[in-house]
Design an enzyme around this catalytic site. Sequence first.
Site, PDB file in Angstrom:
ATOM      1  CE  LYS A 252      -1.584  -5.206   2.652  1.00  0.00           C
ATOM      2  NZ  LYS A 252      -1.891  -5.713   1.509  1.00  0.00           N
TER       3      LYS A 252
ATOM      4  CB  THR B  54      -0.732   0.109   1.462  1.00  0.00           C
ATOM      5  OG1 THR B  54      -1.589   1.252   1.262  1.00  0.00           O
ATOM      6  CG2 THR B  54      -0.071  -0.094   2.483  1.00  0.00           C
TER       7      THR B  54
ATOM      8  CB  SER C  10      -4.738   2.306  10.073  1.00  0.00           C
ATOM      9  OG  SER C  10      -4.452   1.493   8.898  1.00  0.00           O
TER      10      SER C  10
ATOM     11  CE1 TYR D 237      -4.222  -3.466   4.286  1.00  0.00           C
ATOM     12  CE2 TYR D 237      -4.189  -0.877   4.438  1.00  0.00           C
ATOM     13  CZ  TYR D 237      -4.053  -2.066   3.633  1.00  0.00           C
ATOM     14  OH  TYR D 237      -3.754  -2.137   2.580  1.00  0.00           O
ATOM     15  CG  HIS D 238      -2.286   1.900   6.334  1.00  0.00           C
ATOM     16  ND1 HIS D 238      -3.564   2.274   6.540  1.00  0.00           N
ATOM     17  CD2 HIS D 238      -2.404   1.975   5.032  1.00  0.00           C
ATOM     18  CE1 HIS D 238      -4.142   2.931   5.323  1.00  0.00           C
ATOM     19  NE2 HIS D 238      -3.478   2.823   4.434  1.00  0.00           N
TER      20      HIS D 238
END
Length: 406
Positions: free
Chosen positions: A193, A145, A187, A189-190
């Site tokens: 990654k 991302t 976040s 989520y980020h």
Amino acid sequence: MKIAVMGGDGFIGWPTSLHLSHAGHEVHILDNLSRRWIDTELGVQSLTPMDSIQERTRIWHAETGRRIHFNLIDLAKDYELLKNWLAEHRPDAIVHFAEQRAAPYSMKSDRHKNYTVNNNVNATHNLLNALVELDLDTHLVHLGTMGVYGYSTVGAAIPEGYLPVGIETMSGETVSQEILYPSNPGSIYHMTKCLDQLLFAFYAKNDRLRITDLHQGIVWGTHTAETRIHEQLINRFDYDGDYGTVLNRFLIQAAIGYPLTVHGTGGQTRAFIHVQDSVRCIEIALNNPPARGGRVEIFNQMTETHRVRDLAEMISKMTGAKIAWLPNPRKEAPENDLVVKNEKFIELGLKPTTLGEGLLSEIVDVAKKYAYRVDRSRVPAVSAWTKDIAATVERDPEGKRLKSVS
Ligand code: USQ
């Protein structure tokens, strides 16, 4: 090529599987169908009516004569199943989408944070671990991302993964080195990654795995050339406050007469790419693997940047939709500039599809067609980044009180 698409039932996984199958590759989808379970958990559904994965692949075969194979495997939990499948099929390449991909979902509660970290990090590590154990020379293409970089450009364009730095040694000389661009996730989520990036760097160095990491922006649109072949091949389209992403949300909001939900001042600038370009980029990356023993290949998979309020104003002008300026449920910079390098895909032949090409109104039309499937109460984004922010996110743009999220 024989290609395994991990997460091939998802929003980009499905059109990627069709695109690669159409291009003549042998495609195998491995998926735990978690997006369908999460829809059930959240009480939402795709705007577009989506068939089961088995029905989708049956229609694909009936329409094109080509087969896409489906395997119900959870990469994060079923390590032995995954390893056995890889040992039997020995794919030339893997496209890895098999991660929980929504920032708001990852921030909903402590349980969602744990789920996102456990699922995403284990899925990636299990895959890398199995490739080494089986001694496979499979090219792994991962969907990363743009958010690994954060969104601040400090006056310089964000490079494609690596940053040249000069370091002063103890003897006073300056040595130059290329390092991974400093990660700055916004976040949980980020953050997963960013953790993936370190796993890739280690396995490329230690085990000479061939890995490509695609740092993708926000994907908009829904159709690709292949999903248009038959109504039942239609892609999913998320509009809810957790999984819907900003541009697609604004378009569907305009279609159902719901005020456009701008968070804060809308001064957030983000990178964007159309789903058709996304699948093309993945094909280009598959055709250009890094050498064995080389470092991780990193591409910035985006074609343009836009400010959220500019998007809202453009869509409002196009459709007459009202704009609602809402308290921001996220902890993020209220205003930022964003300049991103993306020369590598352009040099390899990508011709970007931009916002100005009539595709926006096509999406509004898709949204109008399926508007009867929309649950308006699922439109507001209520997942808040911190408890104090949660207290401010109280009303939706239609003035209704939302249930407490703190
Ligand atoms: N936003 C609004 N109104 C909305 C929804 C979002 O103003 O109704 C704002 C958000 O506050 C944020 C921006 O729009 O500033 C982008 O939010 P988003 O939900 O469209 O995108 P994001 O959460 O960043 O995540 C999405 C995908 C993720 C991908 C990422 C790429 O879900 O999988 O990795 O985009 S990027 O944004 O470049 O990091």
